[in-house]
Each structure stands twice: as structure tokens, then as C-alpha cells.
Design an enzyme around this catalytic site. Structure first.
Site, short mmCIF file in Angstrom:
data_model
loop_
_atom_site.label_atom_id
_atom_site.label_comp_id
_atom_site.label_asym_id
_atom_site.label_seq_id
_atom_site.Cartn_x
_atom_site.Cartn_y
_atom_site.Cartn_z
N CYS A 178 -7.43 -1.46 -13.10
CA CYS A 178 -7.37 -0.04 -13.47
C CYS A 178 -8.70 0.51 -14.00
CB CYS A 178 -6.28 0.20 -14.51
SG CYS A 178 -4.62 -0.15 -13.90
N HIS A 230 -1.80 8.02 -11.22
CA HIS A 230 -2.64 6.89 -11.61
C HIS A 230 -2.98 6.05 -10.37
CE1 HIS A 230 -4.35 3.62 -13.70
NE2 HIS A 230 -3.28 3.08 -14.25
#
Length: 384
Positions: free
Chosen positions: A87, A337
Site C-alpha cells: 500500500c 484504495h
């Protein structure tokens, strides 16, 4: 060593929920239009693009950055490298590009990330001869014998460890959506977005009611507080920035975001969402900057629980005094995301909030993300 690199352009795609808006668009086809738009944005500089650095987590391999650069028409001379910090990949790519410029090896680099969860290949371990392969959803973030929780369960554990209750999580999720809807209606996303297949708006942001969110069941741990409503969705998207030397920026006379410093740290893999706390603390200590001096903060909102645990520890109040300072136009809870891209999305948001809005020179911005496996990445920027 050369002077600090400067971001002079930043773009992103609209962000789509996986299996919806961009369900058939591969990661390179998300990234290529962004790279092409950035190349046009900085063509006036008259300098060649020397590399493309892209973060990606779940793509098909084959050096996504090179494939995307060719797809964007940047030319055969532009190479490309793909990085994986999960991430944090998009932000890590920007830091890597910055290091090349700071070291005077390059003068203009495009960096960011792309993720297409919708088209990510299925993965499997080869079985013994004659036996079928064994599919798996993700690679391990740690070796055997170390904690390796799924991200939802890890967010639940962090909420419990830091005392972040369900009510605050739901309030924060509602705020993220409300801010993103307001920003969209005010046109604050328009200059940063490159349309994909005719779509020019993020798919997910919508006005939510906390009373509705409060009725949702726990999503990961029975009786827990982390739900689908206060978690970010799995998403598709791409984002990137152009970093140049200060010499090139000054000669062109354009404003930008100087990359003052960047930090990547490790933390307890059992609580990976905690990573931004030691990363930001080390960054501030290294630069001698206090949190009070930072005008704009962008944190990857993987979960409301994780975001609030981090902001609490850093002395920020995003539901109160710092509402317009932390993710002022909403974050990943509302926008989505896209794992490999999201670290570059937050930098693109900083560029819009500070440079496109005309913030005065010296204004500081902070971008940070937590990373599966127990990492934190953070970067400090300054308007020039």
C-alpha cells in the site's frame, strides 16, 4: 548531492470500485493515460523524460512501468521500473525517483503507481507432479512464525489497542465521504483527473448517514467495530507526478512541491496500521519540523480505525480542530484504495491542495501510508 527534487505536475485517474467502473481496464491501461497527460503537462520544459517509476502490488508482472510508458507513447528510449511496497508503493516510487534526481543521476522522472484489482491475475502454488495447483489470495507479508494478519483483522486489533470506538470510526467515514462529495461538487478534483473511458469522476463518494452505518455488522471479527462502511473499498486507479531538479524548475519559473525528505520504517507486523506513527516521527525529527507547522496532511485512509489511531498518536484531531487539515477533501474511505497507486494519489491531492490552490512558498504538506507486513512510509513537501 544535488538539490531537493520538486514536483511540478500531478495527475490521477478517477478511482473506481473493483469489478465496477473499470472492471475490464488493466493496470497499464489505467497508468498510460496519466503518463501521457503528464508528458503533455511538462512538454514546455523541453527536457526528456529519463525514467518512469511505478508502484504496483497485484499486477501481471512484466515491468508495468515500462509497459505503461510505451503505451503512453513516451518513446522507446524511456525505460521504467516497477516497485512493490504494497500500500506504500506509489509513495515509495516517488521517493525512489526523488533519490535519482537528488543524486544528480536524472533531471526529470515520472513516478507514481497503478492498480487494477479487477483484472489482477489469479495466483497459485504449483502442486507436486500430477496434482493441481493450489490457488492463494495474497502472498505472505512475513515468514512463518511471524504475525501476518489480514488487514481487516489488523485494523480491528489496532482499534482495540488504541481505544478507537465504533462511533468515532463511523463519524470519520461519514466525514470522509461528505468532504469528498463537497470537493467534487466544487470542482476541486477536475484539474488532477485524467478521464478513463469517458469517466471523469470518482465512483464511490456519496453522502452517508451515521445512523445507517451504525447498523452494519462487523466485517472481519465477530462483535468487532470495523465494518464495510468504515473501511476503504478494493479499487482500481492510477496516479503519478513529475519530479524535476530545482535547476529545471527555477529556469521555467513554475511553482511546485519540493520533496524535503522521505522515510520508510518497519513496525510490529501484528499491527501494520501503526506504521505511519514511527515514520512521521522519524521524518519530523530528521527535518526539525514540528507537526504544528504542517498545513496539509494526507494519510491513506485504509480504515477509519487505523486512521484515527495514527492521528491520535500524532496529536491530530481530524474530527475537530484539524478537520480541514487532515484529508480536507476526503480520502481513501470515500475515494477508494487502489493499493499500488494510493500513495501517489495522496501526493497528487497535496499538489492540488497546495500548488494548484496557490499556497504561499514555504507551506508544508505531509503524505503518509501504512503498509502490510508492518511498514510505514512518509514524506514531507514544501511549496516553492
Amino acid at each position: 548531492m544535488g538539490e531537493a527534487p520538486v514536483i511540478v505536475a500531478a495527475r490521477r485517474t478517477p478511482i473506481g470500485t473493483a469489478a465496477h467502473a473499470f472492471k475490464a481496464v488493466t493496470a497499464d491501461r489505467l497508468a498510460a493515460p496519466v503518463l501521457g497527460a503528464l508528458a503533455r503537462d511538462v512538454a514546455f520544459l523541453g527536457a526528456p523524460i529519463e525514467d518512469v517509476v511505478l508502484g504496483n502490488c497485484m499486477g501481471p508482472g512484466g515491468n508495468l512501468a515500462r509497459v505503461s510508458a510505451l503505451g503512453a507513447g513516451l518513446g522507446e528510449a524511456v525505460p521504467g521500473v516497477t516497485v512493490d511496497r504494497q500500500c506504500g508503493s506509489g509513495l515509495a516510487a516517488i521517493l525512489m525517483a526523488g533519490q535519482a534526481i537528488r543524486g544528480e543521476e536524472m533531471e526529470l522522472v515520472i513516478a507514481g503507481g497503478a492498480e487494477s484489482a479487477s483484472t489482477a491475475p489469479l495466483r497459485a502454488h504449483r502442486g507436486p507432479a500430477g496434482e493441481p495447483a493450489v490457488p492463494y489470495e495474497r502472498a505472505p507479508f512475513t515468514p512463518e512464525g511471524h504475525p501476518d494478519p489480514d488487514m481487516g483483522a489488523a485494523a480491528e486489533a489496532l482499534a482495540g489497542a488504541c481505544g478507537v470506538d465504533r462511533d468515532r470510526q463511523d463519524r470519520y467515514a461519514c466525514e470522509s465521504h461528505a468532504k469528498a462529495v463537497a470537493a467534487r461538487e466544487a470542482g476541486r478534483f477536475e484539474e488532477e483527473i485524467v478521464p478513463i473511458e469517458g469517466r471523469a469522476q470518482d465512483q464511490r463518494p456519496r453522502l452517508l448517514r451515521q445512523a445507517s452505518l451504525s447498523r452494519l455488522p462487523a466485517a472481519f471479527v465477530h462483535g468487532g467495530s470495523v465494518t464495510a462502511g468504515n473501511s476503504s473499498p478494493i479499487s482500481d486507479g492510477a496516479a503519478a507526478v513529475v519530479l524535476v531538479s530545482e535547476r529545471l524548475r527555477a529556469a521555467a519559473g513554475v511553482p511546485g512541491l519540493r520533496l524535503r525528505a522521505g522515510v520508510v520504517v518497519g513496525c510490529d507486523p501484528a499491527l501494520p496500521g501503526w506504521g505511519p506513527v514511527p515514520a512521521v516521527r522519524r521524518l519530523l525529527g530528521r527535518t526539525g519540523v514540528s507537526m504544528e507547522r504542517i498545513a496539509a496532511v494526507e494519510i491513506v485512509e485504509a480504515f477509519a480505525a487505523q486512521t484515527l489511531a495514527v492521528t491520535d498518536a500524532l496529536g491530530l484531531d481530524p474530527l475537530g480542530a484539524d478537520r480541514d487539515r487532515v484529508c480536507a477533501d476526503g480520502g481513501a474511505l470515500a475515494l477508494g484504495h487502489p493499493w499500488g497507486a494510493t500513495g501517489a494519489v495522496v501526493v497528487t491531492r497535496l499538489f492540488t491542495r497546495l500548488v494548484r490552490s496557490g499556497a504561499s512558498p514555504g507551506t508544508l504538506g505531509l503524505a503518509t501510508a501504512a503498509v502490510g507486513g508492518g511498514l510505514g512510509v512518509a514524506a514531507l513537501f514544501e511549496v516553492v
